[in-house]
Structure formats: structure tokens, C-alpha cells
Design a protein around this motif. Structure first.
Motif, PDB file in Angstrom:
ATOM      1  N   ILE A 134      46.822  42.732  48.438  1.00 12.98           N
ATOM      2  CA  ILE A 134      47.978  42.131  49.363  1.00 12.98           C
ATOM      3  C   ILE A 134      48.955  43.431  49.807  1.00 12.98           C
ATOM      4  O   ILE A 134      49.865  43.649  48.945  1.00 12.98           O
ATOM      5  CB  ILE A 134      48.967  41.104  49.050  1.00 12.98           C
ATOM      6  N   LEU A 135      48.915  44.049  50.907  1.00 16.84           N
ATOM      7  CA  LEU A 135      49.873  44.978  51.197  1.00 16.84           C
ATOM      8  C   LEU A 135      50.966  44.611  51.842  1.00 16.84           C
ATOM      9  O   LEU A 135      52.292  45.439  51.529  1.00 16.84           O
ATOM     10  CB  LEU A 135      49.212  45.740  52.482  1.00 16.84           C
ATOM     11  N   ASP A 136      51.273  43.296  52.366  1.00 19.33           N
ATOM     12  CA  ASP A 136      52.607  42.737  52.833  1.00 19.33           C
ATOM     13  C   ASP A 136      52.400  41.477  52.445  1.00 19.33           C
ATOM     14  O   ASP A 136      51.682  40.671  52.872  1.00 19.33           O
ATOM     15  CB  ASP A 136      52.852  43.362  54.099  1.00 19.33           C
ATOM     16  N   GLY A 137      53.480  40.904  51.840  1.00 18.70           N
ATOM     17  CA  GLY A 137      53.642  39.321  51.481  1.00 18.70           C
ATOM     18  C   GLY A 137      54.877  38.618  51.702  1.00 18.70           C
ATOM     19  O   GLY A 137      55.830  39.432  51.076  1.00 18.70           O
ATOM     20  N   ILE A 138      55.107  37.606  51.878  1.00 21.98           N
ATOM     21  CA  ILE A 138      56.315  36.861  51.712  1.00 21.98           C
ATOM     22  C   ILE A 138      55.912  35.617  50.872  1.00 21.98           C
ATOM     23  O   ILE A 138      55.137  34.942  51.086  1.00 21.98           O
ATOM     24  CB  ILE A 138      56.756  36.283  53.183  1.00 21.98           C
ATOM     25  N   LEU A 139      56.759  35.202  50.222  1.00 25.53           N
ATOM     26  CA  LEU A 139      56.904  34.015  49.276  1.00 25.53           C
ATOM     27  C   LEU A 139      58.132  33.117  49.576  1.00 25.53           C
ATOM     28  O   LEU A 139      59.234  33.658  49.478  1.00 25.53           O
ATOM     29  CB  LEU A 139      56.771  34.300  47.828  1.00 25.53           C
ATOM     30  N   ILE A 140      58.246  31.790  49.770  1.00 29.21           N
ATOM     31  CA  ILE A 140      59.124  30.935  49.989  1.00 29.21           C
ATOM     32  C   ILE A 140      58.961  29.863  48.781  1.00 29.21           C
ATOM     33  O   ILE A 140      58.070  29.305  48.840  1.00 29.21           O
ATOM     34  CB  ILE A 140      59.233  30.361  51.126  1.00 29.21           C
ATOM     35  N   PRO A 141      60.080  29.575  48.151  1.00 29.52           N
ATOM     36  CA  PRO A 141      59.959  28.476  47.109  1.00 29.52           C
ATOM     37  C   PRO A 141      59.969  26.991  47.963  1.00 29.52           C
ATOM     38  O   PRO A 141      60.483  26.863  48.880  1.00 29.52           O
ATOM     39  CB  PRO A 141      61.251  28.560  46.569  1.00 29.52           C
TER      40      PRO A 141
END
Length: 265
Positions: A134-141
Motif C-alpha cells: 500500500i503506497l498511499d492510504g487513508i484510514l477513518i475510524p
């Protein structure tokens, strides 16, 4: 990058790498398109809300994959994440699990804030699986009626694929989808209990109450599409109605014994 683990997870709001990006212009047409898609979802297929959320993330944010991971507790007390909705390259892992204690999802929940993250080979080696980095990622609770977890969006192709406009769109969709999930969860809960006196009447009132802002959203989106150009006022109106809808369902879900009567709005 943390070389030993292959996992790099940083608070999104303090990640200068992420905050400095301006990859995509603010696209009002994209927001209108997504709002219309969600309005149809709420009206016709609320039970598909989580899958539609990740479909939108991949299609509208140019992600390679997106998913929803929810916590679950095993009989021995161990907590893990289960991938309950997936779109894109990781679709084959739908229903799969990852450990709670050693994962970016766990970090995201522990910090209770959005994360900008990357994963490399050492992390997958630890899990014993083969997957693209994963070169770029966003995580949101995610805090839903069926448990806590995360919403994630990833790119395998570019180290600079997403920016704040993508995060804001994903956050908006997640907030709205939580309405559909909460309503569907309450509806399923009711079906599993004996009929309560007057429930049918209250459900009719509920449907009418929810339909009002939903119809307003649909009308606003139609007007925006008929008037190309500056759609900021239409989007503002739609956002106000979505907030009203979200507040209403949050109130309904908080009621453990009965539905509230319809308001006079």
C-alpha cells in the motif's frame, strides 16, 4: 517508514506529506453525483450501505481498493478485525481477518483519529500473506451500531494518490452511510422481537419523517444538475438536510424500547 514492521501510520491531520497535497481541484460535480447516489441508496437499498460506501470510495477517489473492517471478539477473548465490505483489488479477502494488536486499523481506533498510512512487504510477511504494498492510504475510524472499526482507501500504484478532497468526500459518505446502517440495524432488531403495541403506526410515522429530508435531498440534487456552474448553495442545502436525517436516525437508534413519534418539522 518503520523498516522493522513495514507499517507507517501517521495522524492524517499532522501528516505534512498529506496536508501539502493539492492533487485534485474541489469538484462540486463529484459531490453532487455522490449525493445523488447515496440518496438512492437510502431510499432503495439501505442494507447495501457498507458495500456501496467502498464502491464509491474506489470509483470516485481513484483508489485501487477500499473496505470496512469491524472488530469482533473470539471465544478466547482475542479481538480481531473482519473485512465485512471490500471493493477493488482486495475483494478476494472479503470476510477475511487481521489481528487487532498489530494493524493500522488498530492504531486508527486507538488514536480515534484519521490516519495516513502505508504498508510494505515486512508487514505482509508477518501476516503470512502475499499482497501488493500500500503506497498511499487513508484510514477513518468507524463507530456503528454493529461495532467499531475502520474505513480504508488504498492505492498500490502511487505514493501520492489521495489528498484532503478525497478524505473529505470519504468522510462525508461515511457519515451519511452510518445513517443507513443505523436504520437498517434497528429495523432488523425490531423484526427479531415480538410486535409491540402501536409499532406499525410508529413505523409509518417514522417513514414519513425520514422521507421529508430524503425527498428534499433528491430535489436539491436534481436542481444542481439542471443548473451547471456554481453548485455551492445546492450542496449547502443538501448537506443541511443530510445533517437533519443523520440527527433523526441517531435519535431513533438511541431509543431502546420504542420508536419516537414523528416531529412537527
Amino acid at each position: 517508514m518503520t523498516v522493522d514492521t513495514g507499517m507507517d501510520t501517521r495522524n492524517l491531520y499532522s501528516s505534512q506529506d498529506f496536508l501539502s497535497r493539492h492533487l485534485h481541484p474541489d469538484n462540486a460535480e463529484r459531490k453532487v453525483r455522490v449525493l445523488r447516489r447515496i440518496a438512492h441508496l437510502l431510499a432503495e437499498r439501505p442494507g447495501d450501505a457498507l458495500q456501496e460506501l467502498v464502491n464509491i470510495a474506489v470509483e470516485e477517489c481513484n483508489g485501487d481498493s477500499a473496505g470496512v473492517s469491524l472488530e469482533e471478539q473470539l471465544p478466547d477473548g482475542t479481538i480481531q478485525f473482519r473485512w465485512v465490505a471490500v471493493a477493488g483489488s482486495f475483494s478476494r479477502y472479503l470476510g477475511g481477518t487481521t489481528p487487532r494488536g498489530y494493524s493500522p486499523c488498530g492504531t486508527c481506533l486507538d488514536r480515534n483519529s484519521p490516519q495516513h498510512y502505508r504498508l510494505f512487504k515486512p508487514y505482509y510477511d508477518f501476516l503470512g500473506v502475499y499482497a501488493e504494498p500500500i503506497l498511499d492510504g487513508i484510514l477513518i475510524p468507524w463507530h456503528g451500531p454493529d461495532g467499531e472499526g475502520t474505513i480504508w482507501l488504498v492505492s498500490h500504484r502511487s505514493a501520492m494518490e489521495f489528498d484532503m478532497s478525497d478524505f473529505e468526500l470519504l468522510s462525508m459518505v461515511a457519515e451519511i452511510v452510518s445513517v443507513a446502517v443505523a436504520f437498517d440495524s434497528r429495523h432488523r432488531s425490531d423484526r427479531n422481537h415480538d410486535l409491540q403495541e402501536g409499532r406499525d403506526e410508529r413505523n409509518s410515522e417514522l417513514a414519513h419523517e425520514i422521507n421529508n429530508p430524503l425527498q428534499s435531498i433528491s430535489n436539491t440534487i436534481f436542481l444542481a444538475e439542471q443548473n451547471p456552474g456554481d453548485n455551492s448553495e445546492f450542496l449547502k442545502t443538501a448537506a443541511e438536510q443530510l445533517k437533519r436525517l443523520s440527527d433523526l436516525v441517531a435519535l431513533l437508534v438511541s431509543k431502546k424500547q420504542s420508536w419516537p413519534a414523528a416531529s412537527s418539522k
